[in-house]
Scaffold this motif. Structure first.
Motif, PDB file in Angstrom:
ATOM      1  N   ALA A   1       0.823  -1.203   0.000  1.00 51.05           N
ATOM      2  CA  ALA A   1       0.000   0.000   0.000  1.00 51.05           C
ATOM      3  C   ALA A   1       0.864   1.264   0.000  1.00 51.05           C
ATOM      4  N   ARG A   2       2.025   1.189   0.649  1.00 47.25           N
ATOM      5  CA  ARG A   2       2.838   2.403   0.776  1.00 47.25           C
ATOM      6  C   ARG A   2       3.866   2.534  -0.339  1.00 47.25           C
TER       7      ARG A   2
ATOM      8  N   ARG B   1       5.140   0.914  -4.068  1.00 47.51           N
ATOM      9  CA  ARG B   1       4.704   0.022  -5.140  1.00 47.51           C
ATOM     10  C   ARG B   1       5.916  -0.520  -5.895  1.00 47.51           C
TER      11      ARG B   1
ATOM     12  N   HIS C   1       0.787  -4.693 -10.152  1.00 44.86           N
ATOM     13  CA  HIS C   1       0.268  -3.769  -9.134  1.00 44.86           C
ATOM     14  C   HIS C   1       0.339  -2.311  -9.584  1.00 44.86           C
TER      15      HIS C   1
END
Lengths: 389, 286
Positions: free
Chosen positions: B155-156, B158, B269
């Motif tokens: 989440a923080r 990538r 992602h």
């Protein structure tokens, strides 16, 4: 110095060593400068330039590359040389067991020097003694003459088919590398008669290609290590053979893995290595005159380790001291730890001195014998004492 | 003449190894040795190709070959070349095959030393864009955004936040006589470059994009296609550096950067913004 005839010259340890390397005639020299080794590579560069040494001098960008390059040249089948010291030896440390495991008989001079931290350029033996397990033969010279002679003896031993193991010749930094003495330089023809050309099948071969420096899994790895161990042990006999041949060729005789001084009936024996041995012998001689049965053993080879020679030399000893210029913190000097193995429980005293170039004086050596005779055991630092915590 | 599929050396010089199916690195080695022939002496540092090719007693090179230390590819090549020359061996090529980590990270100093000396060696980097042999960790040649086991995509952060080092420019800055990029997707171009490099003196450097199905998250039969696509969409342009000038050797056919990235699991992602960033970067590079 270039006419190929035997002659005498006033040389430093480094300069004498370079003369020995020229006589051995390596085809490839790869080296990176570090104090106090620099003079040997400077002289070799000059010899290549003036044509008296038909070698390629490769200016590598690090010690790691120095030994990696030497391994490449050796894998091509030619005689190689490199030299280093201290931080440089540690920087190339990955390549040390690699060269040994690859069975590349490279000869390297190591100018013994302290290891950072603290930074210190002066002589002690911490560098080489930290690398006893790397698989190299390790010898320690005590004079410039012995250093020069050891170059030829080292190549003979390292390249011998029964040994095929790299060889590190140690010279005490500054005490030996930078001090001058009169040295006999052998004639080139004699050197060539003594040292046969380097022949090996452990090399690149276009008729019979080789895959070298390979991996070996759990099933095979130990076999290769066993063979390495056996080869270094076989070096004992080859050193003796080389020294006998050397004596016949050059008239100078060496004494194998150790050099004994008045040990025959000695009750108190000091074991040491390198250039400080001369001082130790002087002190032992003084003690003898005073009625003390003192003796000195100078270890010339730490690998192969002189178990049998020490056992014999220390037979009459009631107590044994070791004087060395290194400390393995939390234990003792490396030589002390190794010598304990042949003492069968007799009292032993470890004297750590000369660290970072600190002078070892005659009184310090007297003090070692005094402590030994007083029944002292354990490890102490010369000038400081035993450790209290 | 650059060989074709019909005329290339039918001998195999690198076979029976344990590389994964679809390995781009093994293709890089196999094809180069077919061009260079039996008088090539191969140096491989620790990495995928040495790990799969030198397992005693199963030794996979028909050529003379040796594993160097991880950092010591170029320096061992230097020694071999000098030693072979001292033995009077002629018409042989000392060739190195090092991965991206072995080249751009741990082996860069030794490569720089060889470039400085101008040694007569052919250095080939098979770039699979991470430390694949040890399980897909980030190297200095891992591209922006790629997920590796040490640059996880969460989440923080990538994936990898840094760009690839530009090895071609680094080598060119040393004044190398010849440097080029290549791709296992364009084997004719690669073979021509190997052949050309082998005929020149000094340090010749080839940087070969060599997809790794395992690390990239592609199917094992997609290696060549993905390697071709990377060139065509402009992310891995094929250049030649010679005489102080760069020249493009293969004109990209075009193609979607987004499609190229999204088909690889390591990039799945990425956000649209990430892909836009990569696209802008591509434009400024070329």
């Amino acid at each position: 110095m270039n006419d190929g005839c035997a002659q005498r010259a006033f040389l430093s340890g480094n300069e004498a060593f370079a003369c020995g390397v020229r006589l051995a005639g390596p085809k490839v020299i790869s080296a990176y400068p570090i104090t106090p080794q620099t003079v040997v590579v400077e002289r070799l560069s000059e010899m290549v330039e003036d044509g008296s040494l038909a070698a390629e001098f490769i200016h590598v960008e690090s010690e790691h590359s120095a030994l990696s390059c030497a391994m490449g040249a050796c894998a091509a089948g030619v005689r190689t040389f490199t030299a280093t010291s201290s931080q440089g030896l540690l920087y190339m440390a990955e390549c040390l067991p690699y060269a040994a495991g690859g069975r590349f008989p490279i000869v390297m001079m190591n100018a013994n020097r302290a290891v950072a931290l603290p930074w210190n350029i002066y002589g002690d033996q911490s560098d080489a003694l930290s690398q006893l397990a790397c698989g190299w033969i390790q010898a320690y010279a005590q004079s410039a003459q012995e250093g020069l002679d050891m170059v030829l003896l080292a190549y003979y031993t390292a390249e011998h088919p029964a040994v095929r193991t790299p060889f590190m010749v140690n010279l005490d930094g500054f005490h030996l590398t930078h001090t001058y003495e009169v040295v006999d330089i052998p004639a080139r023809a004699d050197a060539e008669a003594f040292l046969p050309p380097f022949e090996t099948d452990n090399r690149v071969d276009f008729d019979e290609p080789k895959n070298m420096a390979f991996s070996a899994g759990p099933g095979h790895c130990a076999v290769f290590k066993y063979k390495q161990h056996a080869a270094v042990l076989r070096a004992r006999a080859v050193v003796a053979e080389a020294e006998e041949r050397f004596a016949r060729t050059f008239g100078r005789r060496y004494t194998g893995l150790v050099e004994n001084y008045m040990t025959q009936d000695a009750e108190y024996v000091l074991v040491t290595l390198g250039a400080v041995a001369g001082l130790c012998r002087d002190v032992a001689a003084q003690l003898r005159r005073a009625g003390v049965k003192a003796g000195v053993v100078r270890i010339r080879y730490m690998r192969p380790f002189p178990d049998a020679e020490l056992t014999a030399a220390l037979e009459s000893a009631r107590a044994v001291a070791v004087l060395e210029k290194d400390i393995s913190p939390g234990r003792a000097g490396a030589v002390f730890s190794e010598v304990l193995g042949v003492l069968a429980g007799r009292p032993a005293l470890g004297a750590v001195g000369g660290l970072g170039g600190e002078d070892i004086a005659a009184r310090d050596v007297h003090a070692i014998f005094d402590r030994l005779r007083a029944g002292e055991t354990g490890v102490y630092f010369i000038g400081i004492g035993g450790v209290t915590i | 003449m650059t060989p074709t599929a019909g005329t290339i050396d039918k001998n195999e010089y690198f076979f029976g190894h344990k590389a994964c199916a679809g390995c781009g690195g093994s293709l890089t080695v196999r094809i180069a040795l077919k061009i260079l022939g039996p008088r090539a002496v191969a140096v491989l540092p620790a990495g995928c190709m040495s790990a799969v090719g030198f397992n005693f007693p199963q030794l996979a090179f028909l050529n003379n070959a040796i594993i160097s230390t991880f950092a010591g590819t170029a320096s061992m090549m230097t020694g071999l070349e000098a030693g072979l020359r001292a033995r009077g061996e002629r018409d042989c090529t000392v060739v190195g095959f090092a991965g991206d980590g072995g080249t751009a990270d741990i082996g860069l100093q030794a490569l720089s030393g060889a470039l400085d000396r101008g040694d007569n060696i052919l250095y080939i980097c098979y770039d699979n864009e991470a430390y694949m042999n040890t399980g897909v960790q980030k190297s200095g040649l891992t591209p922006f955004g790629a997920r590796t086991t040490t640059t996880p995509a969460g989440a923080r952060v990538r994936g990898n936040v840094r760009e690839k080092k530009n090895m071609l420019r680094i080598v060119a800055a040393h004044g190398a006589p010849y440097a080029a990029t290549a791709s296992v997707g364009y084997l004719d171009d690669y073979m021509r470059k190997v052949q050309k490099a082998a005929g020149l003196r000094g340090v010749k450097y080839l940087h070969v994009l060599a997809p790794c199905p395992t690390g990239w998250g592609i199917a094992s039969d997609e290696t060549v296609e993905v390697a071709k696509e990377a060139v065509d969409c402009g992310l891995f342009p094929l250049y030649e550096y010679e005489g102080g000038a760069f020249r493009q050797t293969v004109a990209p056919k075009g193609g979607s950067i987004e499609r190229h990235l999204r088909r690889q699991r390591r990039f799945q992602h990425l956000t649209d913004e990430d892909i836009a960033h990569i696209t802008v970067r591509r434009a400024s590079e070329t």
